[in-house]
Design a protein around this motif. Structure first.
Motif, PDB file in Angstrom:
ATOM      1  N   ILE A  70       0.084  10.052  -2.439  1.00 45.20           N
ATOM      2  CA  ILE A  70       0.696   9.089  -1.261  1.00 45.20           C
ATOM      3  C   ILE A  70       1.212  10.149  -0.278  1.00 45.20           C
ATOM      4  CG2 ILE A  70       1.992   7.203  -0.664  1.00 45.20           C
ATOM      5  CD1 ILE A  70       1.658   6.174  -3.415  1.00 45.20           C
ATOM      6  N   THR A  71       1.038  10.279   0.872  1.00 49.25           N
ATOM      7  CA  THR A  71       1.466  11.231   2.020  1.00 49.25           C
ATOM      8  C   THR A  71       1.699  10.412   3.093  1.00 49.25           C
ATOM      9  OG1 THR A  71       1.080  13.231   3.041  1.00 49.25           O
ATOM     10  CG2 THR A  71      -0.677  12.057   2.397  1.00 49.25           C
ATOM     11  N   ALA A  94       1.736   7.003   4.835  1.00 50.04           N
ATOM     12  CA  ALA A  94       2.506   5.822   4.125  1.00 50.04           C
ATOM     13  C   ALA A  94       3.893   5.893   4.248  1.00 50.04           C
ATOM     14  CB  ALA A  94       2.257   6.120   2.730  1.00 50.04           C
ATOM     15  N   ASP A  98       5.553   1.410   2.043  1.00 51.08           N
ATOM     16  CA  ASP A  98       4.376   1.309   1.426  1.00 51.08           C
ATOM     17  C   ASP A  98       3.947   1.991   0.176  1.00 51.08           C
ATOM     18  OD1 ASP A  98       3.203   0.334   3.986  1.00 51.08           O
ATOM     19  OD2 ASP A  98       2.884   2.193   4.805  1.00 51.08           O
ATOM     20  N   LYS A  99       4.832   2.987  -0.251  1.00 52.58           N
ATOM     21  CA  LYS A  99       4.915   3.611  -1.507  1.00 52.58           C
ATOM     22  C   LYS A  99       5.261   2.413  -2.366  1.00 52.58           C
ATOM     23  CE  LYS A  99       5.400   8.125   0.389  1.00 52.58           C
ATOM     24  NZ  LYS A  99       6.393   9.323   0.329  1.00 52.58           N
ATOM     25  N   ARG A 102       2.797  -0.078  -3.040  1.00 53.31           N
ATOM     26  CA  ARG A 102       1.657   0.201  -3.990  1.00 53.31           C
ATOM     27  C   ARG A 102       1.786   0.272  -5.235  1.00 53.31           C
ATOM     28  NH1 ARG A 102      -3.445   2.749  -3.056  1.00 53.31           N
ATOM     29  NH2 ARG A 102      -4.463   2.771  -4.945  1.00 53.31           N
ATOM     30  N   MET A 115       5.300   8.759 -11.465  1.00 55.56           N
ATOM     31  CA  MET A 115       5.261   9.299 -10.032  1.00 55.56           C
ATOM     32  C   MET A 115       5.907  10.521 -10.098  1.00 55.56           C
ATOM     33  SD  MET A 115       6.600   7.631  -6.590  1.00 55.56           S
ATOM     34  CE  MET A 115       7.096   8.498  -5.110  1.00 55.56           C
ATOM     35  N   GLY A 117       8.132  13.226  -6.927  1.00 59.20           N
ATOM     36  CA  GLY A 117       8.337  13.147  -5.590  1.00 59.20           C
ATOM     37  C   GLY A 117       9.535  13.948  -5.349  1.00 59.20           C
ATOM     38  N   ASP A 122      10.985   9.031  -0.768  1.00 66.27           N
ATOM     39  CA  ASP A 122      10.307   8.775  -2.229  1.00 66.27           C
ATOM     40  C   ASP A 122      11.106   7.898  -3.208  1.00 66.27           C
ATOM     41  OD1 ASP A 122       7.919  10.104  -1.503  1.00 66.27           O
ATOM     42  OD2 ASP A 122       8.864  12.270  -2.008  1.00 66.27           O
ATOM     43  N   ALA A 125      10.377   4.485  -4.591  1.00 69.51           N
ATOM     44  CA  ALA A 125       9.032   4.285  -5.186  1.00 69.51           C
ATOM     45  C   ALA A 125       9.547   4.996  -6.629  1.00 69.51           C
ATOM     46  CB  ALA A 125       7.946   4.973  -4.502  1.00 69.51           C
TER      47      ALA A 125
END
Length: 282
Positions: A70-71, A94, A98-99, A102, A115, A117, A122, A125
Motif C-alpha cells: 500500500i503506497t 492510498a 484508505d490503508k 483496507r 503490517m 510501516g 501508517d 493502520a
C-alpha cells in the motif's frame, strides 16, 4: 504542479509529461521542479528495494500468506515497484484512511493482518492490524501505534515474526494433540485390565494382555512420568517449521503427533508391564 504552473499563466511542456510518465513506468517517483510559471525539469526519486525481498515474499506465499503493498505513489510507479519486489497485489495513491479501510475489510473477511510501516500516515493502520511492526527509523507516531518495533528497520523481518508465531502455534497444537491421543490410548489400555477381575467379560478388551490390574496401573503411571520428561526438549525447542500451507502442516502433525500419540502408549505401557511382571514388582 501542472495545475499550479498553468494558473500562473505558464505552459506545461509535453516533454515534462513524457519524462514524468517514463519515470513512473520505471518505478521511480517523479518530482516536477518549477520557478514561478517556468518548469525547470523533473527530479526522479528511486525507492530502494532490499536485496532478496522477492525470495522472502515467495516464502510467505508458500506459507499461505498473501502480500499487499500500500503506497501513496501513482499507479504506474506502484506497479513497477510491486513487480520488482514480487508482491501479490498493490494499492496506489492510498491515503491513511484508505490503508485503515483496507485492513478492516480484510479482517471483516476473516483474515489476520500483519503490517509493517514507518510513517505517520501508517499509524492508524498499524494500530488496527493484528500484528503491527514499526520500523525503528520511522516516526514516533508509527512506533507508538505498532505492536513491536524492528530495530533493524527491515520490512522482511515480518517474515521471521510470522515464522516464530506459527512455530509457537504448531508446538502448542502438536503437544496438545499428542497429549489427548496419549490419554485416550492409556485409558483404553488400562481400563479393561482394571475391570476384568470384577467383570470377566472385559477380558476380551484387554488387547495388550497386561499382567494384572496392579501392573496395568503402575505401568501407566511410570509411562506417564517418562513421557512428560521426554516431551520437555520438544516443548523447549519447538516443532520444526517449514514454509508449507496450513492444510499440509495440519495433516503432517496429526499423522505424527496424533497417530503417534495413540501408538506410543501401547508400546510403552506393554514394555513396562513386561518388566514389572518379570520382576514381580506388582
Amino acid at each position: 504542479m501542472q495545475q499550479w504552473v498553468e494558473q500562473q499563466g505558464g505552459i506545461y511542456p509535453a516533454e515534462v509529461e513524457k519524462a514524468v510518465e517514463a519515470a513512473s513506468r520505471a518505478g521511480r517517483t517523479p518530482l516536477v521542479v518549477a520557478d514561478g510559471r517556468n518548469v525547470l525539469g523533473v527530479v526522479e526519486l528511486k525507492d530502494i528495494v532490499k536485496g532478496g525481498i522477492k525470495e522472502r515474499f515467495a516464502q510467505l506465499r508458500k506459507m499461505g500468506i498473501r502480500t499487499l503493498m500500500i503506497t501513496g505513489d501513482n499507479p504506474m510507479t506502484a506497479a513497477a515497484i510491486a513487480a520488482e519486489a514480487g508482491v501479490d497485489d498493490f494499492m496506489a495513491q492510498a491515503t491513511p484512511e484508505d490503508k485503515l479501510k483496507r485492513i478492516r475489510s480484510e479482517q471483516a473477511a476473516g483474515h489476520l493482518v500483519a503490517m509493517t510501516g514507518d510513517g505517520t500516515n501508517d499509524a492508524p493502520a498499524l494500530a488496527q492490524a493484528d500484528v503491527g511492526v514499526a520500523m525503528n527509523t520511522g516516526t514516533q507516531a508509527a512506533r507508538e501505534a505498532g505492536n513491536m518495533v524492528d530495530l533493524d528497520s527491515n520490512p522482511t523481518k515480518l517474515i521471521e515474526i510470522v515464522e516464530i508465531g506459527k512455530q509457537l502455534l504448531m508446538t502448542r497444537g502438536s503437544l496438545t494433540t499428542f497429549s489427548i491421543a496419549n490419554d485416550v490410548a492409556k485409558y483404553f489400555a488400562i481400563i479393561p485390565a482394571m475391570l476384568m477381575v470384577t467383570f470377566p467379560a472385559m477380558a476380551a478388551l484387554n488387547v495388550m494382555k497386561l499382567g494384572s490390574p496392579q501392573s496395568a496401573i503402575l505401568s501407566a503411571v511410570i509411562f506417564n512420568a517418562l513421557i512428560i520428561v521426554a516431551l520437555i526438549p520438544l516443548a523447549l525447542k519447538g516443532v520444526a517449521y517449514k514454509p508449507l500451507g496450513a492444510i499440509v502442516v495440519l495433516r503432517r502433525n496429526l499423522l505424527i503427533y496424533g497417530v503417534g500419540g495413540l501408538i506410543v502408549p501401547f508400546i510403552g505401557i506393554k514394555a513396562i508391564d513386561l518388566v514389572i511382571t518379570t520382576l514381580n514388582l506388582a
